[in-house]
Design a protein around this motif. Structure first.
Motif, PDB file in Angstrom:
ATOM      1  N   GLY A   1       0.645  -1.341  -0.103  1.00 37.52           N
ATOM      2  CA  GLY A   1      -0.046   0.143   0.094  1.00 37.52           C
ATOM      3  C   GLY A   1       0.957   1.346   0.012  1.00 37.52           C
TER       4      GLY A   1
ATOM      5  N   GLN B   1       2.307   1.887  -3.337  1.00 31.68           N
ATOM      6  CA  GLN B   1       1.373   2.419  -4.315  1.00 31.68           C
ATOM      7  C   GLN B   1       1.242   3.785  -3.929  1.00 31.68           C
ATOM      8  OE1 GLN B   1       0.238   1.200  -7.114  1.00 31.68           O
ATOM      9  NE2 GLN B   1      -0.488  -0.717  -6.618  1.00 31.68           N
ATOM     10  N   LEU B   2       0.960   4.357  -2.642  1.00 25.19           N
ATOM     11  CA  LEU B   2       0.647   5.582  -2.228  1.00 25.19           C
ATOM     12  C   LEU B   2       1.859   6.617  -2.311  1.00 25.19           C
ATOM     13  CD1 LEU B   2      -0.955   5.082   1.256  1.00 25.19           C
ATOM     14  CD2 LEU B   2      -2.002   6.161  -0.743  1.00 25.19           C
TER      15      LEU B   2
ATOM     16  N   ARG C   1       4.110   6.376  -4.764  1.00 23.31           N
ATOM     17  CA  ARG C   1       4.233   6.813  -6.523  1.00 23.31           C
ATOM     18  C   ARG C   1       3.125   7.505  -6.947  1.00 23.31           C
ATOM     19  NH1 ARG C   1       3.474   2.394 -10.237  1.00 23.31           N
ATOM     20  NH2 ARG C   1       1.773   1.122  -9.217  1.00 23.31           N
TER      21      ARG C   1
END
Lengths: 331, 287
Positions: free
Chosen positions: A172, A175-176, A178
Motif C-alpha cells: 500500500g 502504491q501511495l 508513487r
C-alpha cells in the motif's frame, strides 16, 4: 560455546514476533516521519491503544475479538485527531512534544491502581483475550513448527498474520508513494509553504499521514498483544517508540524496505550480541566479575547504539537510503 | 521568446491618472484598508489599491516598505489586523492560503522554495490542480489516476521546455542553480493555471544572462492573458517589463503610475534617497 545454537537463536529473531511488531510500528513512523516529516514520538501510544482494545474488549466486556480490533482502530483515529488538531498547524516540534507525552499518559492511566479491574493495573491483562484469535489458527498452539529454526504454533500463527500485514501495508505504501497523494506528502516534508502556495490543504494531508501511520502503529499493538502472553503497561514505555525509530533509521527512512529490513537487523543485532555475550561469560572468556547476566541486557543496547553510530558515520542514509538525497540537506 | 511591442503598448493604462489608490478600468484585485502591525511597527497600511487585469504591475519600494508582507497578506500566508480585498469581485480576505491559490491567485517566494528532494518533474506535477490521485483512496488505485497524471506530465514537459529546463527534468531539484530554481518555481506556479501570478523578487540572485530570458517569460505570461504582479528592486527590470508601477514606503502606498511618471515623482525619490530640507537639486537621480 554452542555456535549453532547462537546462530539459530539469532536468525530466529529477525523473523520472529518482535521483528513483526517493530516492522509494523516503523512502517507507520516511516509514513509520518520519513515521508511527511512529522515527528511522532508517541507511536507506542497507538500500540497501547491497539493492545488494550483487544485485551479489554475480550477480557472485560467478553466481546468477540474482531470488535476489539475495530475498537482499537477507531480509537487510534480519535487519538490521531486529538494529537493532530491542536499541533499540526504549528511547527513540527509541537507534535513531538505532545506525542511523547500522550504515549506516557496512556501507559500511566492503564497502569493506575483504580483501573485494576478494567485494565489490569500494573500487573496488566492476562492472556485470555488471545484464545479467540488462536482459535482461528490452523496450527497447534503448543507444537513446534519450522525447519532447523523452530517456532511454537502460537508464534508461527502471529508471524504469518503479522508478516502478511507487513506485506500488505508495504505494498500500500509503495502504491501511495508513487501517487500524487504521496507526492504531496514528500513535498510537505520539504517545504509546507510551497505546497500551500500551490493550492494543497497541507493541514489535512498532515492529518491523513498522522492517522494512517497511527493505524499501522495500532496493528503493531495488536501484534504485540497477540504475540506476547499478556498486555503489560510497562511494555508500552517511550523506549519502544525510539527502538522503532532506531530500526527505521538503520534500514533507511523514506524507503519501502527501510522499516522491514531495519527491524530485522535491529533484532538480529540485539539477539546475536546477547547470545554471544552470554556464551562468552559462560565459557569464562569474559570474567563474570566484569559482566553479569543482568548487565548483558544493557550491553546489547550499547552495541546497537554503537552500530547506529557507525552507520551514521559511514552510511548516514541508512541501508536503503539514497546518498544523493542526503547530500541535498546541506542547503 | 520575441515580444510583440505593439500589444504591449496597447496594454498600458492610458487615461488612468498616476495618483495613489486610483481606480482601474478592469481590476482583478481590489484592496481596501489593509493594515498589519508587527508589535509597534506598522508594516502595511494600504488604504486602497487596484491591480489591473491582464497587465504587468511592478511593486517597488525601499527595503522594509512592506511589499513582501502585503504579498503574504493578500495570498493568505499572513493575517491582517484590518482590511478586506476581492479577487475577481469575490471577497477572499481571511481565506486560507491554499484556497486562495485554488481560486487562481498563485505566488512565488523571495527565498526560492524548490522542493530539493523531489525531481524537477515531480515539482512541476505538484503544481497541477484537481488531481484525482491526490485523494487517499484513489491514490491506492493507480488505474484511477494514471491517465490524468500522464496529461499533467505532458503539460509539465511543455512548460519545462519553455523555461529551458527540459534537460533537468529527471534531476532532483536540489541540484539546480539558484537561477534555475527561480525558473522552476515560476513554471511550477504556472502548472496550477493561475489567473494572477505574484512573483516576489523573481530576479534576485539570477545572473544577468538568465534575467533577460526570465523577463521574456514574464512578458510572455502577460501576452497569454495572465495578470502579473511582481516585487523588484532592479529599476532596469521594472522599466523593461512593467505596464504599471506601484510604490510603497513604510507600509504605505506613496505613488503609482507608468514607470516614466514614477521616475519623476518627488515622493518616490525622497522615499528612496531621503529628504534634504532646502535642497531642490534632485536632477540626475531619477533612475
Amino acid at each position: 560455546m554452542d555456535y549453532e545454537l547462537i546462530m539459530r537463536t539469532s536468525l530466529e529473531a529477525p523473523f520472529g514476533v518482535d521483528a513483526v511488531i517493530y516492522a509494523l510500528a516503523a512502517i507507520g513512523i516511516n509514513l509520518q516521519f520519513g515521508y511527511t516529516g512529522l515527528l511522532n514520538f508517541g507511536q507506542v501510544g497507538f500500540m497501547a491503544v491497539g493492545a488494550y482494545s483487544v485485551g479489554i474488549s475480550v477480557n472485560y466486556y467478553h466481546w468477540p475479538w474482531w470488535v476489539g480490533v475495530g475498537l482499537g482502530l477507531a480509537l487510534s483515529v480519535v487519538l490521531a485527531l486529538l494529537l493532530g488538531i491542536p499541533t499540526l498547524r504549528l511547527r513540527a516540534d509541537y507534535l513531538a512534544i505532545v506525542t511523547i507525552a500522550s504515549g506516557e499518559i496512556i501507559r500511566l492511566i492503564m497502569r493506575a491502581a483504580v483501573l485494576a479491574d478494567f485494565s489490569g493495573g500494573s500487573a496488566g491483562l492476562p492472556g485470555n483475550y488471545r484464545d479467540p484469535f488462536f482459535a482461528l489458527s490452523p496450527f497447534d498452539r503448543g507444537a513446534e513448527y519450522g525447519f532447523w529454526i523452530d517456532w511454537s504454533g502460537e508464534n508461527f500463527w502471529v508471524m504469518i498474520v503479522g508478516w502478511s500485514l507487513v506485506a500488505i501495508f508495504s505494498f500500500g505504501m509503495f502504491q501511495l508513494m508513487r501517487s500524487p497523494w504521496g507526492r504531496i506528502l514528500k513535498a510537505i516534508r520539504e517545504d509546507e509553504d510551497a505546497v500551500r502556495s500551490l493550492g494543497k490543504n497541507v493541514y489535512w494531508y498532515k492529518m491523513q499521514s498522522l492517522i494512517i501511520g497511527g493505524l499501522i502503529g495500532c496493528f503493531a499493538g495488536f501484534a504485540f498483544a497477540y504475540g506476547k502472553g499478556s498486555v503489560q503497561p510497562d511494555n508500552y514505555s517511550t523506549s519502544v517508540t525510539f527502538f522503532a525509530y532506531a530500526a527505521l533509521i538503520l534500514g533507511g527512512t523514506a524507503r519501502i524496505w527501510g522499516p522491514i529490513v531495519g527491524s530485522m537487523i535491529f533484532w538480529f543485532i540485539i539477539t546475536f550480541s546477547d547470545q554471544m555475550l552470554r556464551g562468552l561469560v559462560a565459557e569464562d572468556l569474559i570474567s563474570s566479575d566484569l559482566l553479569s547476566g543482568t548487565q548483558i541486557g544493557v550491553v546489547r543496547f550499547i552495541i546497537v547504539g554503537l552500530g547506529l553510530m557507525l552507520l551514521v558515520i559511514f552510511r548516514p542514509q541508512g541501508i536503503f537510503g539514497d546518498k544523493k538525497e542526503l547530500a541535498l540537506d546541506a542547503h | 521568446m520575441p515580444i510583440n511591442s505593439d500589444i504591449r503598448a496597447v496594454r498600458g493604462l492610458p487615461g488612468v491618472a498616476p495618483t495613489p489608490g486610483v481606480a482601474k478600468p478592469n481590476p482583478i484585485l481590489a484592496i481596501e484598508g489593509v493594515v498589519r502591525h508587527f508589535g509597534g511597527i506598522t508594516a502595511v497600511d494600504v488604504e486602497h489599491l487596484e491591480i489591473q487585469s491582464n497587465a504587468i504591475t511592478a511593486l517597488i519600494g525601499p527595503n522594509g516598505a512592506g511589499k513582501t508582507t502585503l504579498f503574504n497578506l493578500l495570498t493568505g500566508f499572513d493575517q491582517p489586523d484590518a482590511g478586506r480585498w476581492t479577487f475577481d469581485d469575490q471577497p477572499i480576505h481571511g481565506m486560507p492560503a491554499y484556497r486562495v491559490a485554488r481560486l487562481g491567485m498563485v505566488r512565488t517566494f523571495q527565498l526560492t522554495k524548490a522542493l530539493s528532494k523531489l525531481s524537477v518533474l515531480d515539482n512541476m506535477k505538484l503544481g497541477a490542480k484537481n488531481q484525482s490521485g491526490e485523494r487517499f483512496f484513489e491514490a491506492l488505485a493507480p488505474w484511477r489516476w494514471k491517465s490524468g497524471d500522464r496529461s499533467i506530465e505532458t503539460r509539465a514537459d511543455g512548460l519545462l521546455e519553455r523555461f529551458n529546463l527540459g534537460h533537468m527534468r529527471d534531476e532532483l531539484a536540489g541540484t539546480m542553480s539558484g537561477g534555475q530554481r527561480k525558473l522552476l518555481e515560476m513554471a511550477r506556479a504556472l502548472m496550477s493555471e493561475p489567473r494572477l501570478i505574484m512573483l516576489d523578487e523573481p530576479m534576485a540572485g539570477v545572473n544577468p544572462a538568465l534575467t533577460q530570458s526570465l523577463l521574456g517569460h514574464i512578458k510572455a505570461l502577460a501576452d497569454d492573458g495572465l495578470t502579473v504582479v511582481f516585487v523588484e528592486h532592479d529599476m532596469d527590470v521594472v522599466r523593461d517589463i512593467s505596464d504599471w508601477v506601484v510604490v510603497m514606503s513604510e507600509g504605505r502606498l506613496i505613488a503609482e503610475g507608468p514607470h516614466d511618471s514614477i521616475g519623476r515623482n518627488q515622493t518616490v525619490i525622497d522615499a528612496y534617497l531621503g529628504t534634504r530640507h532646502g535642497d531642490s537639486s534632485t536632477s540626475g537621480v531619477t533612475e
